[in-house]
Design a protein around this motif. Structure first.
Motif, PDB file in Angstrom:
ATOM      1  N   ARG A 157      10.587  -0.507  -0.324  1.00  0.00           N
ATOM      2  CA  ARG A 157       9.880  -0.624   0.951  1.00  0.00           C
ATOM      3  C   ARG A 157      10.114  -1.992   1.588  1.00  0.00           C
ATOM      4  O   ARG A 157      10.239  -2.103   2.805  1.00  0.00           O
ATOM      5  N   LYS A 158      10.200  -3.042   0.760  1.00  0.00           N
ATOM      6  CA  LYS A 158      10.497  -4.375   1.290  1.00  0.00           C
ATOM      7  C   LYS A 158      11.901  -4.402   1.888  1.00  0.00           C
ATOM      8  O   LYS A 158      12.110  -4.946   2.972  1.00  0.00           O
ATOM      9  N   ALA A 159      12.874  -3.800   1.220  1.00  0.00           N
ATOM     10  CA  ALA A 159      14.238  -3.754   1.735  1.00  0.00           C
ATOM     11  C   ALA A 159      14.284  -2.979   3.048  1.00  0.00           C
ATOM     12  O   ALA A 159      14.965  -3.387   4.004  1.00  0.00           O
ATOM     13  N   PHE A 160      13.554  -1.878   3.137  1.00  0.00           N
ATOM     14  CA  PHE A 160      13.510  -1.114   4.373  1.00  0.00           C
ATOM     15  C   PHE A 160      12.885  -1.942   5.486  1.00  0.00           C
ATOM     16  O   PHE A 160      13.405  -1.992   6.610  1.00  0.00           O
ATOM     17  N   ALA A 161      11.768  -2.599   5.197  1.00  0.00           N
ATOM     18  CA  ALA A 161      11.091  -3.413   6.207  1.00  0.00           C
ATOM     19  C   ALA A 161      11.998  -4.535   6.701  1.00  0.00           C
ATOM     20  O   ALA A 161      12.089  -4.779   7.912  1.00  0.00           O
ATOM     21  N   ASP A 162      12.680  -5.200   5.794  1.00  0.00           N
ATOM     22  CA  ASP A 162      13.608  -6.264   6.191  1.00  0.00           C
ATOM     23  C   ASP A 162      14.704  -5.713   7.096  1.00  0.00           C
ATOM     24  O   ASP A 162      15.052  -6.320   8.112  1.00  0.00           O
ATOM     25  N   GLN A 164       0.804  -1.218   0.000  1.00  0.00           N
ATOM     26  CA  GLN A 164       0.000   0.000   0.000  1.00  0.00           C
ATOM     27  C   GLN A 164       0.837   1.268   0.000  1.00  0.00           C
ATOM     28  O   GLN A 164       0.305   2.359   0.108  1.00  0.00           O
ATOM     29  N   GLY A 165       2.129   1.119  -0.146  1.00  0.00           N
ATOM     30  CA  GLY A 165       3.009   2.277  -0.056  1.00  0.00           C
ATOM     31  C   GLY A 165       3.190   3.067  -1.323  1.00  0.00           C
ATOM     32  O   GLY A 165       3.910   4.043  -1.337  1.00  0.00           O
ATOM     33  N   GLY A 166       2.572   2.675  -2.385  1.00  0.00           N
ATOM     34  CA  GLY A 166       2.746   3.414  -3.624  1.00  0.00           C
ATOM     35  C   GLY A 166       2.729   2.476  -4.811  1.00  0.00           C
ATOM     36  O   GLY A 166       2.269   1.344  -4.711  1.00  0.00           O
ATOM     37  N   PRO A 167       3.280   2.947  -5.917  1.00  0.00           N
ATOM     38  CA  PRO A 167       3.281   2.124  -7.122  1.00  0.00           C
ATOM     39  C   PRO A 167       4.180   0.899  -6.958  1.00  0.00           C
ATOM     40  O   PRO A 167       5.097   0.904  -6.135  1.00  0.00           O
ATOM     41  N   PRO A 168       3.938  -0.133  -7.742  1.00  0.00           N
ATOM     42  CA  PRO A 168       4.735  -1.364  -7.634  1.00  0.00           C
ATOM     43  C   PRO A 168       6.246  -1.132  -7.735  1.00  0.00           C
ATOM     44  O   PRO A 168       7.019  -1.879  -7.152  1.00  0.00           O
TER      45      PRO A 168
END
Length: 62
Positions: free
Chosen positions: A44-49, A34-38
């Motif tokens: 965002r996945k790298a940040f979350a990890d 939900q953070g923006g365009p694909p």
């Protein structure tokens, strides 16, 4: 190469660090999708990890 660039980012000083960590607490998948365009999902996945690995989501960084 793109993935290694994401892993080498200075997430500690990211301007949305605290905001994004709060969003991850609502769900990692939700934060990513939900953070923006694909195109932004990998970032965002790298940040979350990174945040999860460093115990920034639910624990204190030691």
């Amino acid at each position: 190469m793109f993935q290694s660039e994401l892993q080498e980012r200075d997430w500690e000083n990211h301007p949305k660090r605290e905001e994004w960590i709060a969003e991850i607490r609502q769900g990692k998948g939700r934060f990513v999708a939900q953070g923006g365009p694909p195109e932004e999902w990998e970032t965002r996945k790298a940040f979350a990890d990174w945040a999860i690995t460093n115990n920034l989501v639910w624990g204190n960084k030691s």
